[in-house]
Design a protein around this motif. Structure first.
Motif, mmCIF file in Angstrom:
data_model
loop_
_atom_site.group_PDB
_atom_site.id
_atom_site.type_symbol
_atom_site.label_atom_id
_atom_site.label_comp_id
_atom_site.label_asym_id
_atom_site.label_seq_id
_atom_site.Cartn_x
_atom_site.Cartn_y
_atom_site.Cartn_z
ATOM 1 N N MET A 170 12.453 -2.106 53.409
ATOM 2 C CA MET A 170 11.979 -3.393 53.953
ATOM 3 C C MET A 170 11.536 -4.292 52.825
ATOM 4 S SD MET A 170 8.667 -3.891 56.288
ATOM 5 C CE MET A 170 7.457 -3.592 55.068
ATOM 6 N N ALA A 171 10.849 -3.711 51.890
ATOM 7 C CA ALA A 171 10.338 -4.519 50.785
ATOM 8 C C ALA A 171 11.483 -5.009 49.923
ATOM 9 C CB ALA A 171 9.397 -3.671 49.946
ATOM 10 N N SER A 172 12.522 -4.195 49.775
ATOM 11 C CA SER A 172 13.593 -4.567 48.862
ATOM 12 C C SER A 172 14.356 -5.759 49.378
ATOM 13 C CB SER A 172 14.529 -3.397 48.662
ATOM 14 O OG SER A 172 14.942 -2.933 49.926
ATOM 15 N N HIS A 173 14.266 -6.010 50.654
ATOM 16 C CA HIS A 173 15.048 -7.111 51.202
ATOM 17 C C HIS A 173 14.604 -8.433 50.627
ATOM 18 C CE1 HIS A 173 17.430 -9.390 54.067
ATOM 19 N NE2 HIS A 173 16.385 -10.167 54.224
ATOM 20 N N THR A 174 13.276 -8.645 50.592
ATOM 21 C CA THR A 174 12.797 -9.932 50.065
ATOM 22 C C THR A 174 13.135 -10.054 48.599
ATOM 23 O OG1 THR A 174 10.697 -8.784 49.998
ATOM 24 C CG2 THR A 174 10.957 -10.507 51.641
ATOM 25 N N LYS B 179 15.634 -8.674 46.988
ATOM 26 C CA LYS B 179 17.052 -8.983 46.824
ATOM 27 C C LYS B 179 17.321 -10.408 47.261
ATOM 28 C CE LYS B 179 18.376 -4.222 47.521
ATOM 29 N NZ LYS B 179 18.617 -3.231 48.541
ATOM 30 N N ALA B 180 16.558 -10.856 48.248
ATOM 31 C CA ALA B 180 16.782 -12.218 48.756
ATOM 32 C C ALA B 180 16.581 -13.228 47.656
ATOM 33 C CB ALA B 180 15.849 -12.506 49.925
ATOM 34 N N LEU C 42 16.455 -12.670 44.391
ATOM 35 C CA LEU C 42 17.330 -12.438 43.249
ATOM 36 C C LEU C 42 18.709 -13.002 43.551
ATOM 37 C CD1 LEU C 42 16.206 -8.881 42.272
ATOM 38 C CD2 LEU C 42 16.119 -10.879 40.825
ATOM 39 N N ALA D 164 11.995 -18.891 50.927
ATOM 40 C CA ALA D 164 12.705 -17.757 51.523
ATOM 41 C C ALA D 164 11.767 -16.869 52.320
ATOM 42 C CB ALA D 164 13.388 -16.949 50.427
ATOM 43 N N LEU D 165 10.486 -16.872 51.989
ATOM 44 C CA LEU D 165 9.547 -15.973 52.677
ATOM 45 C C LEU D 165 8.931 -16.590 53.914
ATOM 46 C CD1 LEU D 165 7.574 -14.541 49.651
ATOM 47 C CD2 LEU D 165 9.223 -13.344 51.024
#
Lengths: 333, 204
Positions: A1-5, A7-8, A10, A135-136
């Motif tokens: 879940m954390a990696s999504h933001t 990657k978003a 990046l 994005a967040l």
């Protein structure tokens, strides 16, 4: 879940890079998955079988630094999309850092270890922060507008639960202090009557703060925070229901157990009534009616108030003055 | 007690997400102080997302969804970030980053203050063997910075804290104290006993 933001944003950086048309060759920035550019596997510095000495691989001439080719209005978030060490050839700023040579200036950025050691925030420029937050934003919710003051919050949500998280570098991400839970609730917000609130205070002991009227329950005996939270709520429930109960032995409550001083049936009342009765002396006889009549008098009531205040609140200038005035009035001095 | 609304939406187009979807905010019951605004929805990050960092075709084909559930959002009255580090200028920059991020995400910043630094000093012998009169002294300085935020929902707090913690620089530690607000649970509203002044059986 954390990696999504992660990657978003990046991916965001890379999208913007491709949007600008990439004025610089992309192969300069190398990633682990890229194929190795140099396919000369044999010439890596090992000498040929027949040759003498060391045949070094001919070095490519060092090109000009990237900073020369950077346009002024470039997208900086593409140059530094993530946290990376300082690269002097990628930062077009004339930075100097370090202790200056005698009579000179601090060393320049080329080959400067000090600049590489310190954590840099080049990937968190205001433009980058704005992009990340854009994005967040869809994942955030708004605070309800009705709960704007602390008073309304306390009224609707009287129970406050405190929990602490710890972030630090080390061999383990766990921190045993993170399981501690403090549960704070105002006594006035619970549905308790007079007897129940007094019993609750006795049960709770020193967890109650008189100035703020808050009961604090600290739960740290369980290994997980959720368990401690549940245990604290359970304790609150038990305290509440137990304080509404009246046990048989509570009828044996003595004067020493009382929380507040009450003047009725106290030595002070007996003494003042005896004194007044003796002062009256002659005419009227001893009896309950005389005492009751004396009790009803205003001076006696004032005396009662001053004594109660002294005992409950302690000694202070104003309370002593009040006592003095009351005594003078009662004894007709 | 109004029941929370059951909303379920799936957003499959990422460009719409980036366009800024502001209607994801809670459908709060009006500003009436008598009602508890309870139908606050929580949006959860999708667990199955196949966006990969290393591929060149990034956005267009992978759908990303924001799920909205009817679970009530936690409310934090106060969130306090205490950052500790050895270098004051690093903490200065980090404070700038954290405050700017909070402003962008519309989080109210209560206060930002600096606790006085802690100096951990100790004296050791300079030499390996004897020479007691020659010592060397070391000290470790710990600088602090406290950022207090107020009135945050659980979702926003999760997003903000994760963003801010992922960008924590090397050598800096953080402690986050969250004060969550809860209503009085139903079993504490009324006493469960009947009107018995003395209850012998239950006192065992």
């Amino acid at each position: 879940m954390a990696s999504h933001t992660r990657k978003a944003f990046l991916c965001l950086g890379r999208i913007n890079a491709s949007g600008l048309g990439l004025q610089r060759p992309a192969s300069r920035v190398s990633y682990a998955t890229d194929k190795p550019i140099n396919s000369s596997a044999g010439n890596k510095g090992f000498p040929d079988r027949g040759g003498r000495g060391f045949v070094r691989r001919p070095r490519r001439p060092v090109g000009e630094p990237r900073t020369e080719k950077m346009p002024v209005d470039q997208d900086w978030t593409a140059v530094y999309p993530a946290a990376t060490p300082f690269r002097p050839n990628s930062v077009p700023l004339p930075l100097r850092m370090g202790y200056p040579v005698k009579g000179g200036v601090p060393p320049e950025k080329k080959g400067n270890l000090e600049l590489m050691k310190i954590p840099n925030f080049l990937h968190l420029t205001p433009a980058a922060i704005k992009k990340h937050c854009e994005a967040l934003k869809p994942f955030c919710t708004e605070w309800p507008s009705a709960l704007d003051t602390d008073a309304t919050c306390d009224e609707h949500f009287p129970i406050k639960v405190d929990g602490t998280d710890y972030v630090s570098a080390g061999p383990s991400v766990r921190n045993p202090s993170a399981r501690v839970v403090h549960l704070k609730v105002k006594l006035s917000s619970l549905n308790l009557d007079d007897h129940a609130s007094k019993k609750m205070l006795k049960l709770v002991g020193n967890r109650y703060c008189k100035d703020t009227d808050i009961i604090t329950i600290k739960a740290d005996s369980c290994p997980l925070r959720q368990q401690n939270h549940d245990y604290a709520m359970y304790l609150l429930t038990v305290l509440y229901h137990e304080s509404w109960k009246t046990e048989a032995w509570e009828a044996e409550k003595a004067v020493a157990d009382m929380e507040e001083y009450s003047w009725e049936d106290s030595p002070s009342q007996r003494n003042i009534l005896d004194a007044l009765v003796r002062m009256k002396a002659a005419g009227e006889g001893e009896g309950e009616e005389v005492r009751e009549q004396l009790l009803g008098r205003r001076e006696v009531q004032e005396y009662k108030d001053s004594v109660t205040r002294l005992k409950n609140e302690g000694e202070s200038e104003s309370s002593m003055l009040q006592y003095k005035e009351a005594v003078k009035k009662v004894l007709n001095l | 007690m109004a029941a929370p609304m059951a909303l379920r939406r799936q957003l499959f187009d990422l460009t719409r997400i980036l366009g800024g979807i502001s209607h994801l905010g809670p459908r709060a019951v009006g500003a009436c102080s008598g009602h508890r605004p309870c139908n606050i929805i929580r949006s959860r990050l999708p667990l199955a997302s196949s966006t990969s960092f290393h591929t060149t075709t990034v956005f267009s084909s992978t759908p990303s969804s924001i799920t909205v559930t009817e679970e009530a959002d936690t409310l934090f009255q106060k969130v306090s970030l205490l950052v500790k580090g050895h270098d004051r200028s690093v903490l200065d920059s980090y404070e700038l980053f954290a405050t700017m991020a909070a402003k962008e995400l519309n989080i109210t910043i209560n206060e930002v203050h600096e606790h006085p630094k802690d100096m951990d000093r100790f004296t050791l012998l300079k030499s390996v063997h004897i020479f007691k009169n020659h010592r060397v002294q070391y000290e470790m300085r710990t600088h602090y910075r406290c950022i207090e935020l107020s009135h945050i929902t659980g979702c926003t707090a999760q997003v903000y804290l994760e963003y801010v913690q992922r960008n924590l620089p090397e050598g800096v530690a953080m402690a986050v104290t969250k004060t969550a607000m809860e209503k009085v649970p139903d079993h504490i509203l009324e006493p469960m006993w009947e009107d018995h002044p003395i209850d012998d059986k239950l006192s065992q």
